[in-house]
Structure formats: C-alpha cells, structure tokens
Design an enzyme around this catalytic site. Structure first.
Site, short mmCIF file in Angstrom:
data_model
loop_
_atom_site.label_atom_id
_atom_site.label_comp_id
_atom_site.label_asym_id
_atom_site.label_seq_id
_atom_site.Cartn_x
_atom_site.Cartn_y
_atom_site.Cartn_z
N ARG A 236 13.59 37.13 -13.44
CA ARG A 236 12.19 37.48 -13.20
C ARG A 236 11.79 38.60 -14.16
NH1 ARG A 236 11.54 33.36 -11.13
NH2 ARG A 236 10.86 32.84 -9.06
N GLU A 265 2.94 37.02 -15.62
CA GLU A 265 2.72 35.67 -16.18
C GLU A 265 1.38 35.11 -15.77
OE1 GLU A 265 6.13 33.43 -14.83
OE2 GLU A 265 7.52 34.70 -15.92
N HIS A 283 8.29 30.39 -19.26
CA HIS A 283 8.89 30.15 -17.94
C HIS A 283 9.20 28.66 -17.74
CE1 HIS A 283 9.16 31.81 -13.55
NE2 HIS A 283 10.02 30.82 -13.73
P1 NAP Z 1 21.41 33.59 -6.03
O1 NAP Z 1 22.48 32.57 -5.95
O2 NAP Z 1 20.86 34.18 -4.77
O3 NAP Z 1 21.93 34.76 -6.97
C1 NAP Z 1 21.28 35.99 -7.11
C2 NAP Z 1 22.33 37.02 -7.49
O4 NAP Z 1 21.66 38.26 -7.77
C3 NAP Z 1 23.33 37.27 -6.37
O5 NAP Z 1 24.62 37.20 -6.89
C4 NAP Z 1 23.01 38.69 -5.89
O6 NAP Z 1 24.21 39.36 -5.50
C5 NAP Z 1 22.39 39.31 -7.14
N1 NAP Z 1 21.44 40.37 -6.80
C6 NAP Z 1 20.37 40.27 -5.98
N2 NAP Z 1 19.75 41.46 -5.89
C7 NAP Z 1 20.45 42.31 -6.66
C8 NAP Z 1 20.32 43.70 -6.95
N3 NAP Z 1 19.35 44.45 -6.42
N4 NAP Z 1 21.23 44.26 -7.78
C9 NAP Z 1 22.24 43.52 -8.30
N5 NAP Z 1 22.41 42.20 -8.06
C10 NAP Z 1 21.53 41.61 -7.24
O7 NAP Z 1 20.15 33.01 -6.80
P2 NAP Z 1 20.13 31.93 -7.99
O8 NAP Z 1 19.95 30.59 -7.44
O9 NAP Z 1 21.24 32.22 -8.91
O10 NAP Z 1 18.72 32.37 -8.69
C11 NAP Z 1 18.59 33.67 -9.21
C12 NAP Z 1 17.17 33.96 -9.65
O11 NAP Z 1 16.87 33.26 -10.86
C13 NAP Z 1 16.05 33.48 -8.70
O12 NAP Z 1 15.87 34.38 -7.63
C14 NAP Z 1 14.86 33.43 -9.62
O13 NAP Z 1 14.18 34.67 -9.63
C15 NAP Z 1 15.46 33.15 -10.99
N6 NAP Z 1 15.13 31.80 -11.49
C16 NAP Z 1 14.40 31.66 -12.63
C17 NAP Z 1 14.11 30.40 -13.11
C18 NAP Z 1 13.34 30.20 -14.36
O14 NAP Z 1 12.69 29.16 -14.49
N7 NAP Z 1 13.37 31.13 -15.30
C19 NAP Z 1 14.53 29.28 -12.41
C20 NAP Z 1 15.28 29.44 -11.26
C21 NAP Z 1 15.58 30.73 -10.80
P3 NAP Z 1 24.17 40.56 -4.41
O15 NAP Z 1 23.34 40.08 -3.26
O16 NAP Z 1 25.62 40.78 -4.09
O17 NAP Z 1 23.58 41.73 -5.10
C1 8YV Z 2 10.00 27.60 -11.24
C2 8YV Z 2 11.68 29.49 -10.80
O1 8YV Z 2 9.45 27.59 -12.50
O2 8YV Z 2 12.97 28.51 -9.10
C3 8YV Z 2 12.50 29.55 -9.56
O3 8YV Z 2 12.69 30.66 -9.05
O4 8YV Z 2 11.31 30.48 -11.34
C4 8YV Z 2 11.35 28.19 -11.43
O5 8YV Z 2 12.27 27.19 -11.14
C5 8YV Z 2 9.03 28.21 -10.31
O6 8YV Z 2 9.53 28.54 -9.08
C6 8YV Z 2 7.87 27.24 -10.11
O7 8YV Z 2 6.72 27.82 -10.39
#
Ligand code: NAP
Ligand code: 8YV
Length: 327
Positions: A236, A265, A283
């Site tokens: 994010r 964004e 994104h």
């Molecule tokens: P996840 O499995 O919940 O992993 C999040 C990780 O972040 C966990 O290991 C957590 O560990 C760590 N974390 C959370 N808060 C933290 C903090 N304050 N300090 C340090 N570590 C922290 O989630 P995921 O499925 O991998 O997804 C992660 C993130 O990617 C989503 O929340 C989203 O914002 C982003 N994302 C972006 C896109 C895109 O299109 N660019 C797509 C999908 C997801 P701890 O709880 O032990 O800290």
């Molecule tokens: C999407 C994401 O683009 O899953 C997330 O957290 O950031 C992305 O997969 C978004 O959620 C849809 O707008």
C-alpha cells in the site's frame, strides 16, 4: 435457503464492478448499485432492504450506520484498509476479503517491478521505440544487477512468501520483518524494519495499509538501505513517506524504486513521476482477467455462503466471531 430465496436478498454493490462481478452477483441476489461508498447516496429503498455489501470501493462507518439491516460486507481485494472493519465488528457485521486467489499474480508483478527497476527494462524499451538504438547504438549497460542482491521483505505473509520463493529462484538471499516471527520459516528474521534495511540492499514492501504501517518506510529506513538500495512497493502507498522516497531517489540515498501503489491513488506525486530511476505502475498487482475473476467469485461465494449456510469463507480477523442475525 434455496437459490430462489437468495434472489429475495438485496445486495448493495459499491464502486465499479468488473464484467464478471456484474454478471455473477446479480445472478444470485437482487442488486442495487452505488457509484462510490457514501452514506449521502443511501436511498430509502437501500436503507430498508440492503443486507449485504459487495465492496468494490471504500465502505466507511457512516455508510455502515446508514444501512440498519446490513449483515455482511464482502470486500474485493485482500487488503481491506478501505473498509472500516473495526466499526463493522462493533455492530456484529461480518467483513470478508479475497486472500490467496491473487497471491501468485501479485508476487509475479512484484518480481517484474524489481527486474524493471534493477535492469531498467522500461527505459530500454523507450530507448528502442524512440529510434535511439538505430541512431545512437546499444542501450548503456545497467549499473545494477540482481546477481548477489540481498532481499528484505517487509510483510512476510501470503504474498511475501510467494515473492521470497521467486527471489530465491533468482539466486537472491532473503530476510524479513513482521511484527511476529513466522513459525517454521528459515529466512532470517529482523525484529525491526531498520535492522532489516541495514542488512539488505533490496527492500520489498508488501504489508497492509492502516495505522500500524503508516509511513513506516521513511528516510531512516531508506538511508539504512543505502546507495545501492532498490525499493519495491507492492503493498500500500500509505506505508511509505513518498516525499522522503522521492528525495532519496533524487539525491542518491538509494539507487532505484519500483512502485505499484501510491498514497493518494490515482494521483501520483510529480516528484516521483519526474524521476528516471523510479519505475511506476498503476496498481496492477492483481490485474489480470483470470485473477480479478477469481477475486469476484470469492466475493460472490462469501455472500452466498453467508446467506445460505450462515458462514463466511474468508472472514477478516476483526469480524471472525460475527454471526448471522436471527430473523
Ligand atoms: P497477509 O498474508 O496478511 O500478510 C501481511 C503480512 O504483513 C503479515 O506477515 C504481517 O505479519 C505483516 N504485517 C502486518 N502489519 C505489520 C506491521 N505493522 N509491521 C510489520 N509487519 C506487518 O497479507 P497478504 O495476502 O500477503 O497481502 C498483503 C498486502 O498486500 C495486502 O494487505 C494489500 O495491502 C497488498 N496487496 C496489494 C496488491 C496490489 O495490487 N498491489 C494486491 C494484493 C495485495 P504480522 O502480523 O506478524 O506483523
Ligand atoms: C486490487 C489489492 O487491485 O487485493 C488487494 O489488496 O490491492 C488489489 O488486488 C484492489 O483490491 C481492487 O481495487
């Protein structure tokens, strides 16, 4: 409940639906649409009938409070920082997200951003398209390479681990920082983000948004990453101090960055747009038809499961204990 009964349930679809979502959800439920999540747009019909939200945009506390019959918010995306899940929990409302189905797609995008940043592939392509290969000769050798790089993952969750596998396959070492060490994971753990940044030259951020990560990647972290440092953000935009990042890229505090996400964004700071050593994407981490369809299906499946079996499939932790309302 039979599928005919589900058509008697009204779902509010908030934000822009993909074609797949716009077919699948009305195929199960009765659907009302709202362009963006805004309590001021709630009609008397919505207030009296909406029992579920399919959230393709933000859902705040005011919108939740304006819908007295609301039982579930099924959010599109694994990150749900745009949904007030704590407020929903305080009202006994279920919130679901779309984990796992997007993990590999997003990890691919992160690797692409890293290679683009290190090997300057977008700049090399622009050079070719501008006719400069023919007029000026070969594109200059890149100063940076993946060879010998040490990666640090900020957020070793589902996507972080999928990125780590890809980095290992590229011959990179991997370390990470989370609030808690992950059981059974062999990568080096760092209890602070600064200590991770000091130990590596490639920092990949994939943490959720929200108060606990707000501007966590600041000038102190970027200085610790150092002049050979490459920063990739696929999590994010709010997790980064973008002003500090632009300064660090401009003055050589770090070498390059690859960014898929931004704090405000779709607005991207001019200071980042102006930098040749920042490779920027709008994104698109999960943005393939395959993966976005799977995410839309999980939104629909969560709603269907909730209203037919009384259970959500992928509840977020804040609302794991929410139960269907007796009617
Ligand atoms: P996840 O499995 O919940 O992993 C999040 C990780 O972040 C966990 O290991 C957590 O560990 C760590 N974390 C959370 N808060 C933290 C903090 N304050 N300090 C340090 N570590 C922290 O989630 P995921 O499925 O991998 O997804 C992660 C993130 O990617 C989503 O929340 C989203 O914002 C982003 N994302 C972006 C896109 C895109 O299109 N660019 C797509 C999908 C997801 P701890 O709880 O032990 O800290
Ligand atoms: C999407 C994401 O683009 O899953 C997330 O957290 O950031 C992305 O997969 C978004 O959620 C849809 O707008």
């Amino acid at each position: 409940m039979t599928s005919t009964d589900l058509h008697d349930i009204t779902i509010l679809a908030v934000g822009a639906l993909s074609d797949h979502a716009a077919t699948r959800i009305p195929g199960i439920f009765s659907v009302l649409r709202m362009e963006k999540g805004d309590a001021a747009l709630v009609t008397p019909e919505m207030a009296s009938s909406v029992r579920g939200i399919a959230a393709f945009g933000a859902v705040n506390a005011d919108l939740i409070d304006a819908l007295p019959k609301l039982e579930i918010i099924a959010s599109f995306g694994v990150g749900y920082d745009a949904v007030d899940a704590r407020h929903a929990a305080s009202r006994g409302i279920m919130v679901t997200n779309t984990p796992d189905v997007l993990t590999e797609e997003v990890a691919d995008t992160a690797l692409g951003l890293l290679i683009n940043a290190v090997r300057e592939l977008p700049r090399a392509e622009a050079y070719l398209r501008a006719g400069r290969w023919e007029s000026e000769g070969a594109y200059p050798l890149t100063g940076a390479t993946l060879r010998g790089r040490r990666a640090g993952i900020f957020g070793m969750g589902r996507i972080g681990q999928a990125i780590a596998k890809r980095l290992e396959a590229c011959g990179m070492s991997v370390a990470y920082h989370n609030r808690r060490q992950v059981d059974g994971l062999a990568y080096d753990y760092h209890p602070t983000l600064v200590s991770l940044a000091e130990a590596v030259d490639t920092l990949i951020s994939v943490v959720p948004g929200g108060a606990s990560t707000l501007k966590a990647v600041d000038m102190t972290v970027l200085k610790a990453l150092g002049p050979k440092g490459v920063f990739v953000n696929i999590g994010r935009g709010t997790t980064v101090d973008e002003e500090a990042l632009a300064k660090a890229l401009a003055d050589g505090t770090i070498l390059a960055a690859g960014l898929d996400v931004f704090a405000d964004e779709p607005r991207v700071p001019t200071a980042l747009l102006d930098l040749p050593n920042a490779t920027l994407l709008p994104h698109v981490g999960s943005a393939s038809v395959h993966t976005r369809n799977a995410m839309a299906d999980l939104v629909a499946d969560n709603l269907e499961s909730w209203f037919s079996k009384g259970e959500a499939i992928t509840a977020v932790p804040e609302t794991a204990d929410a139960k269907p309302k007796a009617r």
